[in-house]
Every structure is written in C-alpha cells, then in structure tokens.
Design a protein around this motif. Structure first.
Motif, PDB file in Angstrom:
ATOM      1  N   ALA A  30      -8.292  -4.837 -12.941  1.00  8.85           N
ATOM      2  CA  ALA A  30      -7.521  -4.760 -11.698  1.00  8.85           C
ATOM      3  C   ALA A  30      -6.735  -3.464 -11.601  1.00  8.85           C
ATOM      4  O   ALA A  30      -6.010  -3.096 -12.522  1.00  8.85           O
ATOM      5  N   ARG A  31      -6.871  -2.773 -10.468  1.00 12.46           N
ATOM      6  CA  ARG A  31      -6.039  -1.594 -10.188  1.00 12.46           C
ATOM      7  C   ARG A  31      -4.699  -2.029  -9.603  1.00 12.46           C
ATOM      8  O   ARG A  31      -3.703  -1.323  -9.727  1.00 12.46           O
ATOM      9  N   LEU A  32      -4.734  -3.200  -8.959  1.00 12.55           N
ATOM     10  CA  LEU A  32      -3.509  -3.805  -8.425  1.00 12.55           C
ATOM     11  C   LEU A  32      -3.557  -5.288  -8.738  1.00 12.55           C
ATOM     12  O   LEU A  32      -4.572  -5.952  -8.487  1.00 12.55           O
ATOM     13  N   TYR A  33      -2.473  -5.808  -9.314  1.00  5.18           N
ATOM     14  CA  TYR A  33      -2.404  -7.223  -9.678  1.00  5.18           C
ATOM     15  C   TYR A  33      -1.087  -7.770  -9.162  1.00  5.18           C
ATOM     16  O   TYR A  33      -0.013  -7.271  -9.514  1.00  5.18           O
ATOM     17  N   MET A  34      -1.172  -8.779  -8.307  1.00  5.22           N
ATOM     18  CA  MET A  34       0.027  -9.364  -7.715  1.00  5.22           C
ATOM     19  C   MET A  34       0.111 -10.845  -8.068  1.00  5.22           C
ATOM     20  O   MET A  34      -0.909 -11.527  -8.169  1.00  5.22           O
ATOM     21  N   ALA A  35       1.333 -11.322  -8.245  1.00 13.29           N
ATOM     22  CA  ALA A  35       1.577 -12.740  -8.491  1.00 13.29           C
ATOM     23  C   ALA A  35       2.379 -13.290  -7.327  1.00 13.29           C
ATOM     24  O   ALA A  35       3.344 -12.664  -6.870  1.00 13.29           O
TER      25      ALA A  35
ATOM     26  N   HIS B  90       0.816  -1.218   0.000  1.00 15.70           N
ATOM     27  CA  HIS B  90       0.000   0.000   0.000  1.00 15.70           C
ATOM     28  C   HIS B  90       0.853   1.274   0.000  1.00 15.70           C
ATOM     29  O   HIS B  90       0.336   2.358  -0.267  1.00 15.70           O
ATOM     30  N   GLU B  91       2.143   1.147   0.315  1.00 18.54           N
ATOM     31  CA  GLU B  91       3.038   2.305   0.259  1.00 18.54           C
ATOM     32  C   GLU B  91       3.550   2.560  -1.155  1.00 18.54           C
ATOM     33  O   GLU B  91       4.182   3.582  -1.428  1.00 18.54           O
ATOM     34  N   LEU B  92       3.269   1.633  -2.062  1.00 19.81           N
ATOM     35  CA  LEU B  92       3.718   1.752  -3.449  1.00 19.81           C
ATOM     36  C   LEU B  92       2.575   2.002  -4.425  1.00 19.81           C
ATOM     37  O   LEU B  92       2.763   2.650  -5.457  1.00 19.81           O
ATOM     38  N   VAL B  93       1.380   1.475  -4.099  1.00 22.91           N
ATOM     39  CA  VAL B  93       0.222   1.579  -4.991  1.00 22.91           C
ATOM     40  C   VAL B  93      -0.963   2.151  -4.222  1.00 22.91           C
ATOM     41  O   VAL B  93      -1.285   1.676  -3.121  1.00 22.91           O
ATOM     42  N   SER B  94      -1.603   3.163  -4.790  1.00 16.33           N
ATOM     43  CA  SER B  94      -2.794   3.753  -4.174  1.00 16.33           C
ATOM     44  C   SER B  94      -4.032   2.979  -4.618  1.00 16.33           C
ATOM     45  O   SER B  94      -4.183   2.645  -5.795  1.00 16.33           O
ATOM     46  N   ILE B  95      -4.921   2.703  -3.665  1.00 13.72           N
ATOM     47  CA  ILE B  95      -6.174   2.020  -3.945  1.00 13.72           C
ATOM     48  C   ILE B  95      -7.315   2.964  -3.586  1.00 13.72           C
ATOM     49  O   ILE B  95      -7.346   3.516  -2.483  1.00 13.72           O
ATOM     50  N   TYR B  96      -8.238   3.151  -4.514  1.00 12.98           N
ATOM     51  CA  TYR B  96      -9.366   4.047  -4.288  1.00 12.98           C
ATOM     52  C   TYR B  96     -10.663   3.247  -4.200  1.00 12.98           C
ATOM     53  O   TYR B  96     -10.685   2.025  -4.397  1.00 12.98           O
TER      54      TYR B  96
ATOM     55  N   GLU C  68       4.303 -16.789  -5.730  1.00 16.60           N
ATOM     56  CA  GLU C  68       4.842 -18.138  -5.888  1.00 16.60           C
ATOM     57  C   GLU C  68       5.683 -18.423  -4.649  1.00 16.60           C
ATOM     58  O   GLU C  68       5.960 -17.508  -3.871  1.00 16.60           O
ATOM     59  N   PRO C  69       6.072 -19.663  -4.415  1.00 18.95           N
ATOM     60  CA  PRO C  69       6.800 -19.964  -3.180  1.00 18.95           C
ATOM     61  C   PRO C  69       8.005 -19.051  -2.961  1.00 18.95           C
ATOM     62  O   PRO C  69       8.957 -19.049  -3.734  1.00 18.95           O
ATOM     63  N   GLY C  70       7.905 -18.211  -1.941  1.00 17.49           N
ATOM     64  CA  GLY C  70       9.023 -17.353  -1.567  1.00 17.49           C
ATOM     65  C   GLY C  70       9.113 -16.019  -2.255  1.00 17.49           C
ATOM     66  O   GLY C  70       9.987 -15.212  -1.935  1.00 17.49           O
ATOM     67  N   VAL C  71       8.211 -15.719  -3.217  1.00 17.72           N
ATOM     68  CA  VAL C  71       8.305 -14.453  -3.956  1.00 17.72           C
ATOM     69  C   VAL C  71       6.913 -13.861  -4.170  1.00 17.72           C
ATOM     70  O   VAL C  71       5.985 -14.565  -4.574  1.00 17.72           O
ATOM     71  N   LEU C  72       6.775 -12.560  -3.897  1.00 23.88           N
ATOM     72  CA  LEU C  72       5.567 -11.800  -4.224  1.00 23.88           C
ATOM     73  C   LEU C  72       5.960 -10.708  -5.215  1.00 23.88           C
ATOM     74  O   LEU C  72       6.922  -9.976  -4.981  1.00 23.88           O
ATOM     75  N   LYS C  73       5.220 -10.592  -6.314  1.00 24.16           N
ATOM     76  CA  LYS C  73       5.557  -9.640  -7.372  1.00 24.16           C
ATOM     77  C   LYS C  73       4.354  -8.754  -7.698  1.00 24.16           C
ATOM     78  O   LYS C  73       3.225  -9.233  -7.772  1.00 24.16           O
ATOM     79  N   ILE C  74       4.621  -7.463  -7.869  1.00 19.84           N
ATOM     80  CA  ILE C  74       3.587  -6.540  -8.342  1.00 19.84           C
ATOM     81  C   ILE C  74       3.615  -6.578  -9.872  1.00 19.84           C
ATOM     82  O   ILE C  74       4.545  -6.067 -10.495  1.00 19.84           O
ATOM     83  N   VAL C  75       2.623  -7.191 -10.454  1.00 20.72           N
ATOM     84  CA  VAL C  75       2.540  -7.292 -11.907  1.00 20.72           C
ATOM     85  C   VAL C  75       1.992  -5.998 -12.492  1.00 20.72           C
ATOM     86  O   VAL C  75       2.457  -5.511 -13.521  1.00 20.72           O
ATOM     87  N   LYS C  76       0.979  -5.433 -11.815  1.00 28.75           N
ATOM     88  CA  LYS C  76       0.352  -4.194 -12.286  1.00 28.75           C
ATOM     89  C   LYS C  76      -0.050  -3.346 -11.094  1.00 28.75           C
ATOM     90  O   LYS C  76      -0.829  -3.767 -10.249  1.00 28.75           O
ATOM     91  N   GLY C  77       0.496  -2.154 -11.033  1.00 23.05           N
ATOM     92  CA  GLY C  77       0.079  -1.167 -10.049  1.00 23.05           C
ATOM     93  C   GLY C  77      -0.341   0.064 -10.813  1.00 23.05           C
ATOM     94  O   GLY C  77       0.497   0.813 -11.300  1.00 23.05           O
ATOM     95  N   LYS C  78      -1.645   0.267 -10.971  1.00 21.47           N
ATOM     96  CA  LYS C  78      -2.143   1.298 -11.884  1.00 21.47           C
ATOM     97  C   LYS C  78      -1.836   2.703 -11.395  1.00 21.47           C
ATOM     98  O   LYS C  78      -1.434   3.566 -12.173  1.00 21.47           O
ATOM     99  N   LEU C  79      -2.059   2.956 -10.104  1.00 21.17           N
ATOM    100  CA  LEU C  79      -1.882   4.299  -9.559  1.00 21.17           C
ATOM    101  C   LEU C  79      -0.712   4.292  -8.571  1.00 21.17           C
ATOM    102  O   LEU C  79      -0.823   3.757  -7.476  1.00 21.17           O
ATOM    103  N   TRP C  80       0.377   4.915  -8.983  1.00 21.77           N
ATOM    104  CA  TRP C  80       1.580   4.918  -8.156  1.00 21.77           C
ATOM    105  C   TRP C  80       1.380   5.791  -6.925  1.00 21.77           C
ATOM    106  O   TRP C  80       0.854   6.902  -6.998  1.00 21.77           O
TER     107      TRP C  80
END
Length: 240
Positions: free
Chosen positions: A205-210, A66-72, A212-224
C-alpha cells in the motif's frame, strides 16, 4: 499420477524429464516436498527511471487526503475499517469525486442493486449522474476483473479464513495494475489500525487508512505531498 502415467517405464521417463529440466535450470526441487518442483521465472522488467512519468495520478479523497499524500500510477490503497464504521460511505464519496476525470469501477461484495440505489439517493443528485461509474457485484478473484489503467474500488475484500493470505491477494491485485489504481477495503478488528491479515497488508500500500466510527486515520502515507508535512498518524473526526 497427475499426469496419467501408470507403467514403470512411463514413470521413469517422467522422472528423467524432470531431472533434465532441473539440470537446465528450468525447475528446482521444493524443499521438504518430495516430487514437487518450482518453475524458475527468470523474467525481469527493468525500471526505466529516466523516462518515467512522474505526474501524480489524478485522484481526490474526502477530507483532503490527496493534499497530504501523493498517489502515482500503479498504486494500491487500503481502507481498513470496523464493521458499520462508514467504509462504503467513504468509498462512494471517492467514486463521486473522481467519476468525471477517471474511469471508475466499483466492485461491491455485499450490496445488491436495491441497496445501492437507496445509498446513492442519499447524495441528493440524480441517479443518472452515477452512470459514469461502473457498479459490479463481485465477491472474489478481483485480480481477474480490475481495470489495469482505471480507478478500481473494491468494497470489500471478504476473507472468512486463512487471513494470512490477504497480503498475497493484495500483491496479486497490485501486479495486475499498469497505470491505474486500486482502492481495497478490509474489515479490521476494533482497536487496531491494520485490517485482517495484519502487518502484511501494509506491504504494497502506498496509502493505508483506518476508519472507525467518527475517526479517519492515515496509518501509512508513503509519498508525502509536502516535504515538511508528515501525514503518517494524522487523523480527522467526521460525522457519517
């Protein structure tokens, strides 16, 4: 036949009624499908951008997303994860971080009450504290039950076939939202960022995360959150 008309006169009357509805702009024929029509929905909702509330939706994520992507308000969030990668663990942490400030509805498609209790005990806090979260067993038709103004967590959207429909299912959930947010978990194949349904699941999606074991990735963060910090493609290593 669907309307129960059997006589030639009834059928002729029916055809005339549909013809007039087409002439009045209420229906239009469906291409390449004889006898089928589409209702023309001319309703529009104008966007009141002058008086729009630009206060971000108060939501917190593990690892400070939430410190990287704004959600409205009226936002759809997708968490696509491999089987046993930690989707439920991540979503339960989302519920824990927001259950004081938001009305949290947690829809589970695979956990019963006993398994849920076992998982919640791992948080090392009294089970009574979790009563702030509404836990519900639900495996489909989420658009019928989500709270338009609350924080809805869907763990997870099960689709056994017709994966191309997943994008439409996400759109249906988005359309139900008013001031609330829906977080939807999807299964994803190994080695791919998007869940079942492919690129279509990225649309709303305004925020899309992937995950997998041991890794979380921001695939799409629409509003920085910060204009000079692009969150797209960022990842973090973590331990379940």
């Amino acid at each position: 036949a669907d309307l129960g008309y059997k006589t030639p006169r009834e059928r002729a009357t029916c055809r005339m009624a549909f013809k007039r509805l087409v002439e009045h702009g209420k229906l239009e024929p469906v291409r390449n499908k004889s006898g089928m029509y589409r209702y023309i929905d001319g309703k529009i909702d104008e966007l009141d951008f002058i008086n729009a509330d630009t206060t971000p939706f108060d939501i917190k994520f593990p690892f400070g997303v939430h410190e990287l992507v704004s959600i409205y308000q009226k936002s759809l969030i997708v968490l696509a994860g491999e089987p046993n990668a930690g989707k439920t663990a991540y979503l339960l942490n989302v519920a824990k971080k927001n259950m004081v400030d938001q009305k949290v509805n947690y829809f589970s498609s695979e956990m019963g009450a006993a398994e849920l209790q076992i998982r919640l005990k791992k948080f090392n806090m009294p089970l009574e504290h979790w009563k702030k979260v509404r836990f519900v067993a639900k495996s489909g038709d989420f658009k019928d039950v989500i709270d338009p103004n609350g924080l809805n967590i869907i763990d997870y959207l099960e689709v056994a076939k017709d994966f191309y429909e997943v994008g439409g299912m996400l759109t249906d959930m988005f359309n139900v939202l008013d001031k609330g947010v829906a977080i939807v978990a999807l299964q994803k194949p190994t080695g791919r960022d998007t869940g079942i349904g492919g690129a279509r699941t990225l649309d709303k999606a305004r925020l899309y995360m992937a995950i997998e074991p041991g890794v979380l990735k921001i695939v799409k963060g629409k509003l920085w959150r910060q204009e000079c910090v692009n969150p797209n493609g960022m990842s973090i290593r973590w331990t379940l």
